[in-house]
Design a protein around this motif. Structure first.
Motif, mmCIF file in Angstrom:
data_model
loop_
_atom_site.group_PDB
_atom_site.id
_atom_site.type_symbol
_atom_site.label_atom_id
_atom_site.label_comp_id
_atom_site.label_asym_id
_atom_site.label_seq_id
_atom_site.Cartn_x
_atom_site.Cartn_y
_atom_site.Cartn_z
ATOM 1 N N LYS A 49 0.803 -1.218 0.000
ATOM 2 C CA LYS A 49 0.000 0.000 0.000
ATOM 3 C C LYS A 49 0.842 1.276 0.000
ATOM 4 O O LYS A 49 1.788 1.406 0.762
ATOM 5 N N ALA A 50 0.442 2.195 -0.851
ATOM 6 C CA ALA A 50 1.167 3.452 -1.001
ATOM 7 C C ALA A 50 0.261 4.624 -0.674
ATOM 8 O O ALA A 50 0.087 5.539 -1.452
ATOM 9 N N GLY A 51 -0.350 4.581 0.482
ATOM 10 C CA GLY A 51 -1.170 5.699 0.922
ATOM 11 C C GLY A 51 -2.572 5.694 0.344
ATOM 12 O O GLY A 51 -2.998 4.768 -0.340
ATOM 13 N N GLU A 52 -3.281 6.774 0.629
ATOM 14 C CA GLU A 52 -4.672 6.932 0.221
ATOM 15 C C GLU A 52 -4.818 6.791 -1.296
ATOM 16 O O GLU A 52 -4.021 7.306 -2.063
ATOM 17 N N GLY A 53 -5.829 6.049 -1.698
ATOM 18 C CA GLY A 53 -6.117 5.894 -3.116
ATOM 19 C C GLY A 53 -5.379 4.747 -3.786
ATOM 20 O O GLY A 53 -5.512 4.542 -4.987
ATOM 21 N N THR A 54 -4.561 4.023 -3.028
ATOM 22 C CA THR A 54 -3.853 2.881 -3.599
ATOM 23 C C THR A 54 -4.241 1.624 -2.837
ATOM 24 O O THR A 54 -4.797 1.693 -1.750
ATOM 25 N N THR A 61 2.076 5.745 -8.075
ATOM 26 C CA THR A 61 1.849 6.429 -9.353
ATOM 27 C C THR A 61 3.013 7.299 -9.816
ATOM 28 O O THR A 61 3.031 7.718 -10.965
ATOM 29 N N THR A 62 3.965 7.585 -8.939
ATOM 30 C CA THR A 62 5.113 8.402 -9.316
ATOM 31 C C THR A 62 6.396 7.791 -8.770
ATOM 32 O O THR A 62 6.378 7.063 -7.776
ATOM 33 N N ASP A 63 7.506 8.100 -9.415
ATOM 34 C CA ASP A 63 8.801 7.682 -8.893
ATOM 35 C C ASP A 63 9.047 8.383 -7.560
ATOM 36 O O ASP A 63 8.666 9.544 -7.382
ATOM 37 N N ALA A 64 9.674 7.692 -6.644
ATOM 38 C CA ALA A 64 10.050 8.243 -5.335
ATOM 39 C C ALA A 64 8.859 8.782 -4.548
ATOM 40 O O ALA A 64 8.983 9.739 -3.794
ATOM 41 N N GLN A 65 7.699 8.164 -4.735
ATOM 42 C CA GLN A 65 6.488 8.578 -3.999
ATOM 43 C C GLN A 65 6.741 8.399 -2.504
ATOM 44 O O GLN A 65 7.112 7.324 -2.050
ATOM 45 N N ALA A 66 6.553 9.448 -1.735
ATOM 46 C CA ALA A 66 6.941 9.472 -0.316
ATOM 47 C C ALA A 66 6.162 8.501 0.558
ATOM 48 O O ALA A 66 6.641 8.128 1.630
ATOM 49 N N ASN A 67 4.989 8.064 0.123
ATOM 50 C CA ASN A 67 4.223 7.139 0.958
ATOM 51 C C ASN A 67 4.222 5.720 0.389
ATOM 52 O O ASN A 67 3.489 4.865 0.850
ATOM 53 N N ALA A 68 5.070 5.457 -0.594
ATOM 54 C CA ALA A 68 5.212 4.117 -1.168
ATOM 55 C C ALA A 68 6.503 3.502 -0.643
ATOM 56 O O ALA A 68 7.524 4.174 -0.548
ATOM 57 N N TRP A 69 6.444 2.220 -0.307
ATOM 58 C CA TRP A 69 7.646 1.587 0.246
ATOM 59 C C TRP A 69 8.005 0.307 -0.484
ATOM 60 O O TRP A 69 7.195 -0.304 -1.154
#
Length: 88
Positions: A49-54, A61-69
């Motif tokens: 999970k990469a935060g709200e909406g995922t 949805t983006t490179d280096a997304q701060a809430n994706a691990w």
């Protein structure tokens, strides 16, 4: 090497590491030596999970997304450009 080239090189290495880790199953023993690393996954290459909406794996949805691990070996995350042990 310029700062921009250095940053892009480090992101490319992080992307390659992400892809390698995503392809390998994580056993219980191995998982103990891993940690969640936020902010380094390439778009669509996050581990869960990469935060709200995922939902889960591959939903960033983006490179280096701060809430994706992604899982990284302990001690590596904070050495990567943009790597953080906490969700951004």
């Amino acid at each position: 090497m310029t700062d921009q080239t250095s940053t892009l090189t480090k992101l490319a290495v992080a992307g390659a590491l992400t892809a390698a880790l995503a392809a390998a199953p994580v056993s219980g023993a191995l998982a103990a030596d891993m940690e969640k690393c936020y902010g380094v996954a390439k778009a669509g290459m996050n581990d869960c999970k990469a935060g709200e909406g995922t939902t889960c794996q591959g939903s960033s949805t983006t490179d280096a997304q701060a809430n994706a691990w992604v899982l990284t070996p302990k001690g590596l995350c904070e050495k990567l450009v943009g790597g953080s042990l906490t969700e951004g």
